[in-house]
Design a protein around this motif. Structure first.
Motif, PDB file in Angstrom:
ATOM      1  N   ALA A   1       0.790  -1.288  -0.128  1.00  0.00           N
ATOM      2  CA  ALA A   1       0.010   0.019   0.148  1.00  0.00           C
ATOM      3  C   ALA A   1       0.736   1.305   0.033  1.00  0.00           C
ATOM      4  O   ALA A   1       0.517   2.189  -0.689  1.00  0.00           O
ATOM      5  N   ALA A   2       1.883   1.203   0.805  1.00  0.00           N
ATOM      6  CA  ALA A   2       2.715   2.392   0.816  1.00  0.00           C
ATOM      7  C   ALA A   2       3.400   2.406  -0.553  1.00  0.00           C
ATOM      8  O   ALA A   2       3.575   3.947  -0.976  1.00  0.00           O
ATOM      9  N   ILE A   3       3.974   1.516  -1.166  1.00  0.00           N
ATOM     10  CA  ILE A   3       4.368   1.520  -2.627  1.00  0.00           C
ATOM     11  C   ILE A   3       3.494   2.294  -3.471  1.00  0.00           C
ATOM     12  O   ILE A   3       3.881   3.130  -4.372  1.00  0.00           O
ATOM     13  N   GLY A   4       2.461   1.669  -3.703  1.00  0.00           N
ATOM     14  CA  GLY A   4       1.325   2.140  -4.370  1.00  0.00           C
ATOM     15  C   GLY A   4       0.784   3.618  -3.994  1.00  0.00           C
ATOM     16  O   GLY A   4       0.499   4.419  -4.997  1.00  0.00           O
ATOM     17  N   GLY A   5       0.579   3.787  -2.899  1.00  0.00           N
ATOM     18  CA  GLY A   5       0.118   5.098  -2.278  1.00  0.00           C
ATOM     19  C   GLY A   5       0.777   6.267  -2.681  1.00  0.00           C
ATOM     20  O   GLY A   5       0.380   7.280  -3.106  1.00  0.00           O
ATOM     21  N   CYS A   6       2.037   6.138  -2.671  1.00  0.00           N
ATOM     22  CA  CYS A   6       2.993   7.167  -2.841  1.00  0.00           C
ATOM     23  C   CYS A   6       2.870   7.525  -4.294  1.00  0.00           C
ATOM     24  O   CYS A   6       2.790   8.691  -4.680  1.00  0.00           O
ATOM     25  N   THR A   7       3.270   6.329  -5.273  1.00  0.00           N
ATOM     26  CA  THR A   7       3.117   6.698  -6.746  1.00  0.00           C
ATOM     27  C   THR A   7       1.665   7.223  -7.321  1.00  0.00           C
ATOM     28  O   THR A   7       1.566   8.242  -7.684  1.00  0.00           O
ATOM     29  N   ALA A   8       0.454   6.738  -6.421  1.00  0.00           N
ATOM     30  CA  ALA A   8      -0.928   7.187  -6.692  1.00  0.00           C
ATOM     31  C   ALA A   8      -1.001   8.941  -6.579  1.00  0.00           C
ATOM     32  O   ALA A   8      -1.684   9.309  -7.136  1.00  0.00           O
ATOM     33  N   ILE A   9      -0.635   8.957  -5.196  1.00  0.00           N
ATOM     34  CA  ILE A   9      -0.593  10.516  -4.991  1.00  0.00           C
ATOM     35  C   ILE A   9       0.046  11.326  -5.664  1.00  0.00           C
ATOM     36  O   ILE A   9      -0.619  12.530  -6.305  1.00  0.00           O
ATOM     37  N   ASP A  10       1.348  11.191  -6.117  1.00  0.00           N
ATOM     38  CA  ASP A  10       2.172  11.739  -7.076  1.00  0.00           C
ATOM     39  C   ASP A  10       1.164  11.899  -8.371  1.00  0.00           C
ATOM     40  O   ASP A  10       1.207  13.033  -9.109  1.00  0.00           O
ATOM     41  N   THR A  11       0.806  10.950  -9.005  1.00  0.00           N
ATOM     42  CA  THR A  11       0.151  10.724 -10.272  1.00  0.00           C
ATOM     43  C   THR A  11      -1.212  11.606 -10.316  1.00  0.00           C
ATOM     44  O   THR A  11      -1.530  12.328 -11.111  1.00  0.00           O
ATOM     45  N   ASP A  12      -2.202  11.378  -8.962  1.00  0.00           N
ATOM     46  CA  ASP A  12      -3.107  11.928  -9.032  1.00  0.00           C
ATOM     47  C   ASP A  12      -3.126  13.736  -9.001  1.00  0.00           C
ATOM     48  O   ASP A  12      -3.758  14.427  -9.716  1.00  0.00           O
ATOM     49  N   VAL A  13      -2.068  14.002  -7.989  1.00  0.00           N
ATOM     50  CA  VAL A  13      -1.820  15.616  -8.241  1.00  0.00           C
ATOM     51  C   VAL A  13      -1.778  16.147  -9.416  1.00  0.00           C
ATOM     52  O   VAL A  13      -2.213  16.960  -9.902  1.00  0.00           O
ATOM     53  N   ALA A  14      -0.843  15.515 -10.112  1.00  0.00           N
ATOM     54  CA  ALA A  14      -0.383  16.081 -11.527  1.00  0.00           C
ATOM     55  C   ALA A  14      -1.684  15.907 -12.318  1.00  0.00           C
ATOM     56  O   ALA A  14      -1.729  17.004 -13.071  1.00  0.00           O
ATOM     57  N   THR A  15      -2.240  14.687 -12.575  1.00  0.00           N
ATOM     58  CA  THR A  15      -3.332  14.516 -13.786  1.00  0.00           C
ATOM     59  C   THR A  15      -4.514  15.290 -13.216  1.00  0.00           C
ATOM     60  O   THR A  15      -5.122  15.939 -13.950  1.00  0.00           O
ATOM     61  N   SER A  16      -4.625  15.404 -12.017  1.00  0.00           N
ATOM     62  CA  SER A  16      -6.151  15.997 -11.556  1.00  0.00           C
ATOM     63  C   SER A  16      -6.149  17.264 -11.838  1.00  0.00           C
ATOM     64  O   SER A  16      -7.182  18.150 -11.809  1.00  0.00           O
ATOM     65  N   ARG A  17      -4.883  18.076 -11.996  1.00  0.00           N
ATOM     66  CA  ARG A  17      -4.885  19.495 -12.454  1.00  0.00           C
ATOM     67  C   ARG A  17      -5.460  19.638 -13.460  1.00  0.00           C
ATOM     68  O   ARG A  17      -5.954  20.957 -13.799  1.00  0.00           O
ATOM     69  N   ARG A  18      -5.295  18.842 -14.593  1.00  0.00           N
ATOM     70  CA  ARG A  18      -6.088  18.755 -16.126  1.00  0.00           C
ATOM     71  C   ARG A  18      -7.542  18.716 -15.994  1.00  0.00           C
ATOM     72  O   ARG A  18      -8.464  19.172 -16.314  1.00  0.00           O
ATOM     73  N   THR A  19      -8.096  17.370 -15.452  1.00  0.00           N
ATOM     74  CA  THR A  19      -9.401  17.193 -15.171  1.00  0.00           C
ATOM     75  C   THR A  19      -9.447  15.902 -14.120  1.00  0.00           C
ATOM     76  O   THR A  19      -8.372  15.499 -13.680  1.00  0.00           O
ATOM     77  N   GLU A  20     -10.775  15.906 -13.499  1.00  0.00           N
ATOM     78  CA  GLU A  20     -10.919  14.623 -12.563  1.00  0.00           C
ATOM     79  C   GLU A  20     -10.922  13.357 -13.394  1.00  0.00           C
ATOM     80  O   GLU A  20     -11.426  13.328 -14.425  1.00  0.00           O
TER      81      GLU A  20
END
Length: 137
Positions: free
Chosen positions: A43-62
């Protein structure tokens, strides 16, 4: 280079059951029917990358779908000890049609790679093989 101390406490609540607490008051149960330590590592491995990815992509759209699955093989070896191998982080992300969705999709590969290669403290620590020092107080 900068350093910043991080810490959690793990307290026994019953036989084979524990609770992790952070300094902000967050808790995670471990043991029994709750998460195992290996599942928390995944969960820590996936959560870390998920957060980074979500922050960047959700700036464009949900996203319309955002699921990250982390898997691996637990190996028990008498000579080298227990460990995880073949760790994989799989992303199932969908974005709406249109210009903003296209922009989020276009940046996804670069964002995931940047998280993996530089930003995600958890997977970077695992891949670099940082030693763990046990101390008895």
């Amino acid at each position: 280079m900068t350093t910043e101390k991080r810490q959690v406490r793990i307290e026994r609540v019953a036989a084979g059951r524990y609770v992790v607490r952070n300094e902000r008051g967050g808790t995670i149960p471990i043991g029994g029917d709750d998460f195992s330590p290996v599942e928390l590592l995944l969960a820590a491995i996936g959560g870390c990358t998920a957060i980074d990815t979500d922050v960047a992509t959700s700036r464009r759209t949900e996203p319309t779908e955002f699921t990250v699955t982390v898997s691996g093989d637990k190996v028990s070896d008498r000579e080298t000890g227990n460990r995880m191998e073949n760790l994989t982080v799989s992303f199932a992300l969908r974005f709406p049609e249109g210009e903003q969705g296209d922009a989020a999709r276009a940046m996804l590969p670069r964002t995931v790679a940047l998280s993996h290669d530089k930003l995600c403290t958890v997977s970077r620590t695992v891949e670099l093989g940082t030693p763990v020092r046990p101390v008895i107080e």
